[in-house]
Design a protein around this motif. Structure first.
Motif, PDB file in Angstrom:
ATOM      1  N   PHE A 207       0.904  -1.296  -0.084  1.00 30.42           N
ATOM      2  CA  PHE A 207       0.022  -0.120  -0.058  1.00 30.42           C
ATOM      3  C   PHE A 207       0.729   1.363   0.099  1.00 30.42           C
ATOM      4  CE2 PHE A 207      -2.489   3.241   1.926  1.00 30.42           C
ATOM      5  CZ  PHE A 207      -3.596   3.446   1.121  1.00 30.42           C
ATOM      6  N   ASP A 208       2.052   1.302   0.743  1.00 27.67           N
ATOM      7  CA  ASP A 208       2.876   2.393   0.555  1.00 27.67           C
ATOM      8  C   ASP A 208       3.290   2.772  -1.032  1.00 27.67           C
ATOM      9  OD1 ASP A 208       2.981   2.511   3.345  1.00 27.67           O
ATOM     10  OD2 ASP A 208       4.807   1.574   3.630  1.00 27.67           O
ATOM     11  N   GLN A 209       3.568   1.672  -1.840  1.00 31.78           N
ATOM     12  CA  GLN A 209       3.684   1.866  -3.206  1.00 31.78           C
ATOM     13  C   GLN A 209       2.607   2.720  -3.747  1.00 31.78           C
ATOM     14  OE1 GLN A 209       4.987  -1.991  -4.847  1.00 31.78           O
ATOM     15  NE2 GLN A 209       6.723  -2.113  -3.795  1.00 31.78           N
ATOM     16  N   VAL A 210       1.297   2.036  -3.474  1.00 35.81           N
ATOM     17  CA  VAL A 210       0.152   2.771  -4.258  1.00 35.81           C
ATOM     18  C   VAL A 210       0.008   4.192  -3.629  1.00 35.81           C
ATOM     19  CG1 VAL A 210      -2.590   2.717  -3.813  1.00 35.81           C
ATOM     20  CG2 VAL A 210      -1.114   0.589  -3.809  1.00 35.81           C
ATOM     21  N   ALA A 211       0.505   4.530  -2.627  1.00 35.82           N
ATOM     22  CA  ALA A 211       0.229   5.876  -1.884  1.00 35.82           C
ATOM     23  C   ALA A 211       1.365   6.847  -2.429  1.00 35.82           C
ATOM     24  CB  ALA A 211       0.544   6.030  -0.326  1.00 35.82           C
ATOM     25  N   LEU A 212       2.545   6.222  -2.706  1.00 35.74           N
ATOM     26  CA  LEU A 212       3.558   7.207  -3.469  1.00 35.74           C
ATOM     27  C   LEU A 212       3.231   7.403  -4.646  1.00 35.74           C
ATOM     28  CD1 LEU A 212       6.730   5.264  -2.276  1.00 35.74           C
ATOM     29  CD2 LEU A 212       6.012   7.701  -1.467  1.00 35.74           C
ATOM     30  N   ARG A 213       2.490   6.401  -5.404  1.00 38.16           N
ATOM     31  CA  ARG A 213       2.083   6.729  -6.912  1.00 38.16           C
ATOM     32  C   ARG A 213       0.935   7.607  -7.065  1.00 38.16           C
ATOM     33  NH1 ARG A 213       3.325   0.921 -10.029  1.00 38.16           N
ATOM     34  NH2 ARG A 213       5.567   0.750  -9.071  1.00 38.16           N
ATOM     35  N   TRP A 214       0.228   7.317  -5.914  1.00 40.37           N
ATOM     36  CA  TRP A 214      -1.181   8.490  -5.929  1.00 40.37           C
ATOM     37  C   TRP A 214      -0.337   9.921  -5.784  1.00 40.37           C
ATOM     38  CZ3 TRP A 214      -5.654   9.772  -6.802  1.00 40.37           C
ATOM     39  CH2 TRP A 214      -6.409   8.836  -7.115  1.00 40.37           C
ATOM     40  N   VAL A 215       0.566  10.103  -4.738  1.00 42.05           N
ATOM     41  CA  VAL A 215       1.033  11.389  -4.627  1.00 42.05           C
ATOM     42  C   VAL A 215       1.637  12.120  -5.890  1.00 42.05           C
ATOM     43  CG1 VAL A 215       3.004  12.704  -3.634  1.00 42.05           C
ATOM     44  CG2 VAL A 215       1.581  11.179  -2.156  1.00 42.05           C
ATOM     45  N   ALA A 216       2.266  11.080  -7.010  1.00 40.84           N
ATOM     46  CA  ALA A 216       2.686  11.806  -7.994  1.00 40.84           C
ATOM     47  C   ALA A 216       1.552  11.988  -8.869  1.00 40.84           C
ATOM     48  CB  ALA A 216       3.583  10.545  -8.637  1.00 40.84           C
ATOM     49  N   VAL A 217       0.457  11.359  -8.855  1.00 35.15           N
ATOM     50  CA  VAL A 217      -0.649  11.802  -9.779  1.00 35.15           C
ATOM     51  C   VAL A 217      -1.345  13.089  -9.055  1.00 35.15           C
ATOM     52  CG1 VAL A 217      -3.123  11.177 -10.381  1.00 35.15           C
ATOM     53  CG2 VAL A 217      -1.161   9.521 -10.385  1.00 35.15           C
ATOM     54  N   ILE A 218      -1.499  13.181  -7.981  1.00 33.31           N
ATOM     55  CA  ILE A 218      -2.133  14.674  -7.340  1.00 33.31           C
ATOM     56  C   ILE A 218      -1.192  15.733  -7.801  1.00 33.31           C
ATOM     57  CG2 ILE A 218      -2.466  15.644  -5.041  1.00 33.31           C
ATOM     58  CD1 ILE A 218      -3.055  12.934  -3.990  1.00 33.31           C
ATOM     59  N   GLY A 219      -0.107  15.557  -7.669  1.00 33.73           N
ATOM     60  CA  GLY A 219       0.916  16.700  -7.984  1.00 33.73           C
ATOM     61  C   GLY A 219       0.656  17.241  -9.502  1.00 33.73           C
ATOM     62  N   ARG A 220       0.396  16.310 -10.331  1.00 32.83           N
ATOM     63  CA  ARG A 220       0.426  16.519 -11.364  1.00 32.83           C
ATOM     64  C   ARG A 220      -1.037  17.098 -12.004  1.00 32.83           C
ATOM     65  NH1 ARG A 220       4.403  17.895 -14.916  1.00 32.83           N
ATOM     66  NH2 ARG A 220       6.092  17.052 -14.187  1.00 32.83           N
ATOM     67  N   GLN A 221      -2.146  16.659 -11.079  1.00 32.50           N
ATOM     68  CA  GLN A 221      -3.518  17.132 -11.192  1.00 32.50           C
ATOM     69  C   GLN A 221      -3.573  18.492 -10.696  1.00 32.50           C
ATOM     70  OE1 GLN A 221      -6.006  13.519  -9.670  1.00 32.50           O
ATOM     71  NE2 GLN A 221      -7.071  14.281 -11.382  1.00 32.50           N
TER      72      GLN A 221
END
Length: 329
Positions: A207-221
């Motif tokens: 889940f930590d991997q999911v969270a890190l990749r979510w953060v990358a998406v949030i930044g772009r959005q």
């Protein structure tokens, strides 16, 4: 209906400018009729689009399920574990790939039709503008194309990496779901060996991997939202500012100005449609690739099976009635 509503803007605001109550009442009646027609058209289009999505998804699901079950591929995949979560790819990714693709096809078609229709409205209503002795024909068309190109280019710069980020997030989400399913399927074994803590740590790491990749998406959005929010404020005002000189000079009426402003917004929305839907485009791309990868793996699995036929286990009766394992690996 959109073209009819645009023409209604001219009729209504001209009636408002002339303070003609009879025309105002007629305009209100026409608007109610347009609203009813638009509602009926929208319902019909929704029915067609969603039924087409359902039929296409039904075909895709049946095809993938048939290929998954044929030749016991479902068992081979569970042993080899070379493809994560095939059931989620068939159910969830298949649904997203079909639904979003149909939405994109209809959206792009509608955007092209809207742009072509309202560009002609802008060209004829806006006319030409003379600045410093230079006459610019169709200046509103030039303005909306230039403005849309700038906003689309800005969205491309800010959201360019979004597709890869969303795809990486989708892969991490699928891996996490797969690990949860794996834990449920092996619950008895984990409980017997007392592997609760290790299993919990492994799931949290996933889940930590999911969270890190979510953060990358949030930044772009967030970057894209900054530009789109500013665009939502500027877009309705720019055509009014561009058309104000001609209105003040008496070259166009209030109805012409409002009709041109509405057409400007429609063309701008049509030209920026892909940029505005980049997030959904990224979701579709990620799901479509996962479905395609599963379908391709079915073919590769068959090739592996054909190449391994010479090494299959051969069962036979022994001469001495004992059990012999010869050359088994």
């Amino acid at each position: 209906p959109a073209i009819a509503v645009n023409r209604w803007n001219k009729f209504f605001f001209d009636a408002l400018q002339s303070k003609d109550q009879r025309l105002l009442l007629l305009g209100i009646s026409l608007f109610l009729a347009l609203a009813l027609t638009s509602s009926m058209t929208s319902v019909a289009l929704l029915q067609m689009r969603m039924r087409f999505q359902l039929r296409w998804r039904e075909w895709l699901t049946r095809t993938l399920v048939r290929r998954w079950m044929e030749r016991r591929r479902f068992y081979q995949l569970s042993v080899l574990r070379l493809v994560d979560n095939p059931e989620a790819r068939i159910a969830e990714d298949g649904r997203i790939a079909i639904e979003l693709f149909v939405d994109f096809a209809t959206g792009v078609t509608n955007a092209l039709l809207m742009a072509a229709s309202f560009v002609s409205v802008l060209w004829f209503i806006g006319g030409s503008l003379t600045l410093w002795g230079v006459t610019v024909p169709g200046y509103l068309v030039i303005a909306v194309v230039f403005y849309s190109a700038c906003t689309s280019y800005g969205m491309l710069l800010l959201g360019g990496p979004l597709v890869s980020r969303v795809e990486a997030k989708a892969v991490a989400e699928a891996d996490f779901r797969f690990e949860l399913s794996h834990t449920r399927e092996n619950a008895e074994t984990i409980a017997l060996i007392g592997g609760d803590d290790a299993e919990r740590e492994r799931l949290c790491t996933r889940f930590d991997q999911v969270a890190l990749r979510w953060v990358a998406v949030i930044g772009r959005q967030a970057r894209m939202l900054f530009l789109s929010s500013g665009n939502n404020v500027l877009a309705p005002v720019i055509p009014l500012m561009l058309g104000a000189p001609k209105y003040l000079a008496g070259d166009i009426s209030l109805g012409d100005l409002m009709q041109a402003a509405a057409a400007f917004i429609q063309v701008q929305l049509a030209l920026n449609w892909l940029a505005d839907n980049s997030m959904r485009l990224a979701d579709w791309f990620a799901s479509a690739r996962r479905v395609a990868a599963l379908d391709l793996f079915f073919d590769n699995l068959d090739k592996l099976a054909i190449g391994a036929e010479a090494k299959m286990i051969d069962l036979a009766f022994s001469d001495d009635g004992a059990l012999h394992l010869c050359g088994l690996s």
